[in-house]
Design a protein around this motif. Structure first.
Motif, short mmCIF file in Angstrom:
data_model
loop_
_atom_site.label_atom_id
_atom_site.label_comp_id
_atom_site.label_asym_id
_atom_site.label_seq_id
_atom_site.Cartn_x
_atom_site.Cartn_y
_atom_site.Cartn_z
N VAL A 29 -22.93 3.75 0.62
CA VAL A 29 -22.92 4.81 1.50
C VAL A 29 -21.74 5.48 1.81
O VAL A 29 -20.88 4.95 2.22
CB VAL A 29 -23.40 4.03 2.98
CG1 VAL A 29 -23.65 5.17 4.11
CG2 VAL A 29 -24.83 3.47 2.73
N VAL A 30 -21.87 6.83 1.96
CA VAL A 30 -20.63 7.69 1.90
C VAL A 30 -20.42 8.50 3.08
O VAL A 30 -21.56 9.61 3.19
CB VAL A 30 -20.29 8.44 0.49
CG1 VAL A 30 -18.98 9.37 0.57
CG2 VAL A 30 -20.20 7.56 -0.53
N VAL A 31 -19.77 8.23 4.27
CA VAL A 31 -19.60 9.35 5.13
C VAL A 31 -18.69 10.46 4.73
O VAL A 31 -17.45 10.36 4.45
CB VAL A 31 -19.17 8.60 6.43
CG1 VAL A 31 -18.92 10.03 7.39
CG2 VAL A 31 -19.89 7.72 6.96
N ALA A 32 -19.24 11.68 4.26
CA ALA A 32 -18.60 12.69 3.59
C ALA A 32 -17.82 13.86 4.41
O ALA A 32 -18.37 14.35 5.59
CB ALA A 32 -19.64 13.41 2.67
N LEU A 86 -34.25 3.68 7.82
CA LEU A 86 -33.67 4.39 6.62
C LEU A 86 -34.02 3.26 5.22
O LEU A 86 -33.65 2.06 5.75
CB LEU A 86 -32.18 4.79 6.68
CG LEU A 86 -31.29 5.41 5.51
CD1 LEU A 86 -32.11 6.77 5.43
CD2 LEU A 86 -29.94 5.42 5.95
N ASP A 87 -33.97 3.71 4.28
CA ASP A 87 -34.22 2.95 3.04
C ASP A 87 -33.28 3.36 2.03
O ASP A 87 -33.14 4.57 1.57
CB ASP A 87 -35.62 2.74 2.53
CG ASP A 87 -36.54 1.94 3.38
OD1 ASP A 87 -36.27 0.77 3.48
OD2 ASP A 87 -37.42 2.67 4.12
N ILE A 88 -32.21 2.56 1.46
CA ILE A 88 -31.45 2.68 0.50
C ILE A 88 -31.82 1.83 -0.72
O ILE A 88 -31.61 0.72 -0.79
CB ILE A 88 -29.96 2.79 0.80
CG1 ILE A 88 -29.67 3.33 2.12
CG2 ILE A 88 -29.12 3.09 -0.28
CD1 ILE A 88 -28.28 3.21 2.59
N PRO A 89 -32.40 2.16 -1.85
CA PRO A 89 -32.52 1.69 -2.98
C PRO A 89 -31.38 1.04 -3.62
O PRO A 89 -30.11 1.56 -3.53
CB PRO A 89 -33.33 2.43 -4.16
CG PRO A 89 -33.83 3.58 -3.18
CD PRO A 89 -32.77 3.67 -2.21
N ALA A 90 -31.60 -0.14 -4.37
CA ALA A 90 -30.49 -0.76 -4.91
C ALA A 90 -29.86 0.10 -5.91
O ALA A 90 -30.44 0.69 -6.78
CB ALA A 90 -30.80 -2.06 -5.51
#
Length: 581
Positions: free
Chosen positions: A532-535, A360-364
């Protein structure tokens, strides 16, 4: 077998000695007063022996000196004994405070994986029950130190009267040896087992209380009650055996006292008949031995308490024996943080992967929602990403545009500068609301605290509290609702201001009164930072930049809300089901 170590006898003694070494003035005072108290205890019988000889031999001229001297020695001896007990009790309290602090510090510094494998019952019993068992034994230090010194001084004094009277003391040795030979080999293992069974019982009780909703939902009350009953019965059985061993030691002590006094009186009788010693000397020897009943009893009965305290202390010091992991120095973040996961896996039992090969990649500055059914691995992935659990395989790295740091290779204190996590399980610490907020930012002023509360929508109800920020909350304090508790947790995050935010169902109270405020507060927190949100609610996922759908520990789908709906896959079905509910 616990995952946490238990200290050996040598390691326990070393830990205790090091704690005492930090309080040398208190040690010196305790030793000095104890020696003076022992001299006073022994001197009084010797003077009484002189008094007997003076009366018997009609030396009335010495009475005006002896009688006041006996009174003065008695008073000074009592005073010295009180001061000795006070000094040794103070020393013991200082040592206990150090031990308690070391235990708590060690427990808080344990690796999450080790805590998971050790179980909450074991670590909880070590920093509560075991610490209390050791602390309760502290007053005994005063008695034992005085008793040991008194015995040594008394034996020396009797030998000074007549060596044959001193030899008569030896008759008690076989009784004490026999009692201790039966006691010592059995007591140590039994007390260690007693502490283990107490930890096991505590584990079952904690599981029953913490898992109450599950127990109720599945009708497991009777099953859990049987488990508690079995654990309690096992603990009681071990306790009864330790009491039996302790009673055996008490009986041998009583026999030794009777035999010793008879031996001294008979020896003294034959020595007086042979005109080898005076009646006063025999009287002094008998009184000295009689005065040793309590010190000798204290020493031998202390084996019972020492074994119990030693078993507890070995478990406490065992926490500090866990090797401390060293980390390389990492810089503080200098901007927005991006996240990269490669081949990340996590297993709680070493066999089944709860997170299974996630890339997984999450941009700034971007936000990612993680959704899925219960048990999909969402919370575990969030915990691994935030550094709460180490990945059993793969890597998680954070990058601020200048430095790239591995999550698992960064000290927890430094990692908190990069990433912070919040879940729906928020603890309200006992104290004022102000103190609770300052945990996140100890130097925050009134204006900063007020701004943080306003950003999460908590300023209104905080102003309505009896004492505002100085209102006592937590156990015994002003009760907070579930929504207010979560707003407090979010306000802490505002104060902490991390570049990466991990929220594990932190707004799960949505749907109850006032819960919409939580979602608005969460949106405020997401602005300008990577998240990152665990919804819990898909409406929360919709506002995020991208959504990851997890199932069986893997990411099955990844994209924006609109892209995932167009796929007509798992997310689309979840959305349809949620929208119609």
């Amino acid at each position: 077998m616990s995952a946490l170590p238990v200290a050996t006898g040598r390691q326990t003694w070393t830990g205790l000695r090091r704690a005492a070494a930090g309080h040398r003035p208190a040690v010196a005072a305790a030793v000095a007063w104890t020696l003076l108290a022992s001299v006073g205890i022994v001197t009084l019988p010797l003077l009484l022996g002189r008094l007997v000889d003076a009366v018997r031999l009609d030396r009335s001229s010495s009475l005006p000196v002896l009688l006041p001297l006996i009174g003065v020695v008695g008073v000074l001896g009592a005073l010295a004994t009180a001061l000795a007990q006070r000094a040794t009790a103070r020393l013991g309290t200082l040592i206990a405070a150090d031990i308690r602090e070391q235990a708590l510090t060690g427990a808080l510094g344990l690796e999450p994986a080790l805590l998971e494998s050790a179980g909450s019952g074991d670590i909880t019993s070590r920093v509560t029950d075991d610490v209390e068992n050791f602390v309760e034994a502290i007053p005994l230090i005063a008695q034992v130190s005085t008793a040991l010194t008194t015995v040594l001084v008394a034996v020396t004094a009797v030998a000074g009267l007549d060596r044959r009277l001193a030899i008569a003391f030896v008759v008690v040795a076989p009784f004490y040896w026999f009692g201790l030979s039966r006691y010592l080999p059995r007591a140590g293992p039994l007390y260690a087992q007693e502490r283990r069974t107490a930890a096991e019982r505590g584990q079952v009780l904690l599981e029953s209380l913490q898992g109450r909703p599950t127990v109720t939902a599945y009708g497991m009350a009777a099953l859990q009650a049987r488990r508690v009953e079995q654990a309690s019965a096992h603990s009681l059985d071990v306790r009864e055996r330790t009491i039996g061993v302790s009673l055996w030691l008490t009986k041998s002590m009583n026999a030794a006292e009777a035999a010793g006094l008879c031996s001294i009186l008979l020896t003294g009788y034959w020595l007086v008949r042979g005109d080898l010693v005076t009646v006063g000397a025999v009287t002094a020897a008998a009184l000295l031995f009689h005065r040793l009943f309590d010190p000798l009893g204290t020493l031998l009965s202390s084996f019972d308490h020492v074994q119990r305290a030693g078993a507890a202390l070995a478990r406490i010091i065992g926490v500090a024996l866990v090797p401390t992991r060293t980390y390389p120095d990492r810089p503080a973040p200098r901007g927005a943080v991006s996240v990269r996961l490669r081949g990340v896996r996590h297993s709680y039992d070493g066999e089944h992967d709860v997170v299974d090969g996630v890339d997984l990649d999450i941009p700034a500055g971007a936000s990612l929602a993680v959704v899925g059914t219960s048990g999909a691995g969402k919370s575990t992935l969030a915990a691994v990403l935030a550094g709460l659990f180490p990945a059993t395989a793969g890597t998680v790295s954070l990058n601020d545009g200048v430095a790239d740091i591995p999550v698992d290779g960064t000290a927890p204190a430094r990692l908190r500068d990069w990433a912070a996590a919040v879940s729906q399980e928020t603890h309200v610490f006992s104290g004022t609301l102000r103190e609770d907020l300052l945990f996140a930012h100890p130097t925050a002023n009134e204006a900063k605290l007020g701004d943080a509360l306003e950003q999460v929508g908590a300023h209104t109800w905080v102003r309505g509290l009896p004492d505002g920020l100085d209102t006592l909350v937590g156990a015994g304090g002003h009760p907070l609702t579930a929504v207010q508790t979560q707003q407090l947790a979010l306000a802490r995050l505002v104060l902490l201001d991390p570049p990466l935010l991990v929220m594990d169902e932190a707004t799960a109270e949505a749907g109850s009164a006032g819960a919409r405020d939580l979602e608005r507060a969460a949106l405020t927190l997401l602005a300008g930072r990577t998240a990152v949100v665990v919804a819990h609610r898909l409406s929360q996922a919709r506002v995020c930049d991208r959504i990851a759908v997890m199932e069986h520990g893997r990411i099955e789908e990844l994209g924006t809300h609109e892209e995932l709906l167009e796929l007509e896959g798992r997310y689309a079905r979840l959305w349809t089901s949620w929208s119609n509910s």
